[in-house]
Scaffold this motif. Structure first.
Motif, PDB file in Angstrom:
ATOM      1  N   ASP A 219       0.831  -1.213   0.000  1.00  0.00           N
ATOM      2  CA  ASP A 219       0.000   0.000   0.000  1.00  0.00           C
ATOM      3  C   ASP A 219       0.863   1.259   0.000  1.00  0.00           C
ATOM      4  N   TYR A 220       1.894   1.282   0.840  1.00  0.00           N
ATOM      5  CA  TYR A 220       2.768   2.456   0.905  1.00  0.00           C
ATOM      6  C   TYR A 220       3.500   2.655  -0.420  1.00  0.00           C
ATOM      7  N   LEU A 221       4.005   1.578  -0.987  1.00  0.00           N
ATOM      8  CA  LEU A 221       4.737   1.676  -2.252  1.00  0.00           C
ATOM      9  C   LEU A 221       3.842   2.230  -3.364  1.00  0.00           C
ATOM     10  N   LEU A 222       2.618   1.752  -3.433  1.00  0.00           N
ATOM     11  CA  LEU A 222       1.698   2.237  -4.471  1.00  0.00           C
ATOM     12  C   LEU A 222       1.279   3.683  -4.222  1.00  0.00           C
ATOM     13  N   THR A 223       1.062   4.039  -2.971  1.00  0.00           N
ATOM     14  CA  THR A 223       0.664   5.404  -2.631  1.00  0.00           C
ATOM     15  C   THR A 223       1.750   6.415  -2.976  1.00  0.00           C
ATOM     16  N   THR A 224       3.009   6.028  -2.837  1.00  0.00           N
ATOM     17  CA  THR A 224       4.122   6.953  -3.084  1.00  0.00           C
ATOM     18  C   THR A 224       4.641   6.887  -4.518  1.00  0.00           C
ATOM     19  N   TRP A 225       3.967   6.121  -5.363  1.00  0.00           N
ATOM     20  CA  TRP A 225       4.327   5.975  -6.779  1.00  0.00           C
ATOM     21  C   TRP A 225       3.471   6.966  -7.571  1.00  0.00           C
ATOM     22  N   HIS A 226       4.080   7.731  -8.471  1.00  0.00           N
ATOM     23  CA  HIS A 226       3.335   8.716  -9.254  1.00  0.00           C
ATOM     24  C   HIS A 226       2.225   8.022 -10.053  1.00  0.00           C
ATOM     25  N   PRO A 227       1.006   8.585 -10.055  1.00  0.00           N
ATOM     26  CA  PRO A 227      -0.123   7.945 -10.723  1.00  0.00           C
ATOM     27  C   PRO A 227       0.110   7.663 -12.218  1.00  0.00           C
ATOM     28  N   ASP A 228       0.924   8.475 -12.891  1.00  0.00           N
ATOM     29  CA  ASP A 228       1.162   8.274 -14.323  1.00  0.00           C
ATOM     30  C   ASP A 228       1.979   7.023 -14.632  1.00  0.00           C
TER      31      ASP A 228
ATOM     32  N   LEU B  62      20.848  -4.153  -6.685  1.00  0.00           N
ATOM     33  CA  LEU B  62      20.061  -3.335  -7.597  1.00  0.00           C
ATOM     34  C   LEU B  62      20.669  -1.940  -7.555  1.00  0.00           C
ATOM     35  N   HIS B  63      21.223  -1.506  -8.679  1.00  0.00           N
ATOM     36  CA  HIS B  63      21.818  -0.171  -8.799  1.00  0.00           C
ATOM     37  C   HIS B  63      20.910   0.618  -9.729  1.00  0.00           C
ATOM     38  N   GLU B  64      20.297   1.664  -9.203  1.00  0.00           N
ATOM     39  CA  GLU B  64      19.294   2.402  -9.974  1.00  0.00           C
ATOM     40  C   GLU B  64      19.440   3.895  -9.775  1.00  0.00           C
ATOM     41  N   ILE B  65      19.104   4.638 -10.816  1.00  0.00           N
ATOM     42  CA  ILE B  65      18.916   6.085 -10.713  1.00  0.00           C
ATOM     43  C   ILE B  65      17.420   6.314 -10.835  1.00  0.00           C
ATOM     44  N   SER B  66      16.823   6.718  -9.735  1.00  0.00           N
ATOM     45  CA  SER B  66      15.368   6.896  -9.666  1.00  0.00           C
ATOM     46  C   SER B  66      15.007   8.359  -9.853  1.00  0.00           C
ATOM     47  N   ARG B  67      13.883   8.588 -10.517  1.00  0.00           N
ATOM     48  CA  ARG B  67      13.373   9.936 -10.729  1.00  0.00           C
ATOM     49  C   ARG B  67      12.168  10.168  -9.810  1.00  0.00           C
ATOM     50  N   PHE B  68      12.131  11.364  -9.241  1.00  0.00           N
ATOM     51  CA  PHE B  68      11.066  11.755  -8.322  1.00  0.00           C
ATOM     52  C   PHE B  68      10.516  13.108  -8.732  1.00  0.00           C
ATOM     53  N   VAL B  69       9.238  13.308  -8.469  1.00  0.00           N
ATOM     54  CA  VAL B  69       8.593  14.590  -8.733  1.00  0.00           C
ATOM     55  C   VAL B  69       7.747  14.961  -7.515  1.00  0.00           C
ATOM     56  N   ARG B  70       7.662  16.265  -7.257  1.00  0.00           N
ATOM     57  CA  ARG B  70       6.836  16.743  -6.143  1.00  0.00           C
ATOM     58  C   ARG B  70       5.597  17.425  -6.715  1.00  0.00           C
TER      59      ARG B  70
ATOM     60  N   GLY C  66       3.336  19.615  -3.010  1.00  0.00           N
ATOM     61  CA  GLY C  66       4.154  19.471  -1.818  1.00  0.00           C
ATOM     62  C   GLY C  66       4.477  18.046  -1.419  1.00  0.00           C
ATOM     63  N   ILE C  67       4.029  17.058  -2.201  1.00  0.00           N
ATOM     64  CA  ILE C  67       4.262  15.648  -1.863  1.00  0.00           C
ATOM     65  C   ILE C  67       5.158  15.011  -2.920  1.00  0.00           C
ATOM     66  N   TRP C  68       6.232  14.337  -2.461  1.00  0.00           N
ATOM     67  CA  TRP C  68       7.153  13.658  -3.368  1.00  0.00           C
ATOM     68  C   TRP C  68       6.597  12.304  -3.795  1.00  0.00           C
ATOM     69  N   PHE C  69       6.818  11.975  -5.084  1.00  0.00           N
ATOM     70  CA  PHE C  69       6.409  10.688  -5.647  1.00  0.00           C
ATOM     71  C   PHE C  69       7.566  10.089  -6.438  1.00  0.00           C
ATOM     72  N   TYR C  70       7.684   8.770  -6.370  1.00  0.00           N
ATOM     73  CA  TYR C  70       8.599   8.031  -7.240  1.00  0.00           C
ATOM     74  C   TYR C  70       7.957   7.980  -8.619  1.00  0.00           C
ATOM     75  N   VAL C  71       8.731   8.284  -9.673  1.00  0.00           N
ATOM     76  CA  VAL C  71       8.202   8.251 -11.038  1.00  0.00           C
ATOM     77  C   VAL C  71       8.666   6.975 -11.741  1.00  0.00           C
ATOM     78  N   ASP C  72       9.975   6.826 -11.878  1.00  0.00           N
ATOM     79  CA  ASP C  72      10.559   5.654 -12.519  1.00  0.00           C
ATOM     80  C   ASP C  72      12.063   5.679 -12.301  1.00  0.00           C
ATOM     81  N   GLY C  73      12.748   4.714 -12.888  1.00  0.00           N
ATOM     82  CA  GLY C  73      14.198   4.666 -12.703  1.00  0.00           C
ATOM     83  C   GLY C  73      14.893   3.912 -13.800  1.00  0.00           C
ATOM     84  N   ASP C  74      16.188   4.157 -13.903  1.00  0.00           N
ATOM     85  CA  ASP C  74      17.045   3.437 -14.842  1.00  0.00           C
ATOM     86  C   ASP C  74      17.944   2.516 -14.047  1.00  0.00           C
TER      87      ASP C  74
END
Length: 134
Positions: free
Chosen positions: A55-64, A113-121, A124-132
């Motif tokens: 639930d937390y992982l999905l909530t903090t993941w950008h809806p797109d 797992l070595h990743e560069i993750s992208r985040f957007v706010r 005022g709330i930060w979300f994980y978008v995706d990563g390489d």
């Protein structure tokens, strides 16, 4: 506080910050606080993976880019060993990247797992978008 994390309250947080879980990622996973930086969100998401908190992982993941669900039951054979944050860069007020290495074992075999993750706010709330994955 959920029963899965109750026993962690006074233990070191899985994210490797050196703080007690209750004063670190527990604030986000259990008390619903919002992470103030992308790095803090990354740490709390790592902790959520170690605790199978879908639930937390999905909530903090950008809806797109958010999947409809995660199959964390596959994670039960995975033992998380540690998180190392390599860098955290905020390129604009509402955009950031976090490079990290997460170590784990499956059936006694070590992986990383070595990743560069992208985040957007947003609002005022930060979300994980995706990563390489590197």
């Amino acid at each position: 506080m959920n029963t899965q994390t109750t026993h962690l309250e006074t233990l070191a947080c899985p994210c490797g910050s050196g703080k007690q879980y209750a004063n670190c990622c527990g604030r986000y996973l259990d008390q619903g606080e919002s992470a103030t930086t992308a790095e803090i969100l990354m740490r709390s998401r790592y902790t959520a993976y170690t605790l199978n908190c879908e639930d937390y992982l999905l909530t903090t993941w950008h809806p797109d880019t958010r999947p409809t669900s995660l199959i964390l039951t596959d994670q039960l054979s995975k033992k998380w060993l540690g998180l190392a944050i390599k860098r955290h860069e905020q390129s604009a007020a509402d955009n950031a990247i976090v490079e990290f290495i997460a170590r784990y074992k499956i059936n006694g075999r070590s992986h990383r797992l070595h990743e560069i993750s992208r985040f957007v706010r947003k609002s005022g709330i930060w979300f994980y978008v995706d990563g390489d994955i590197l």
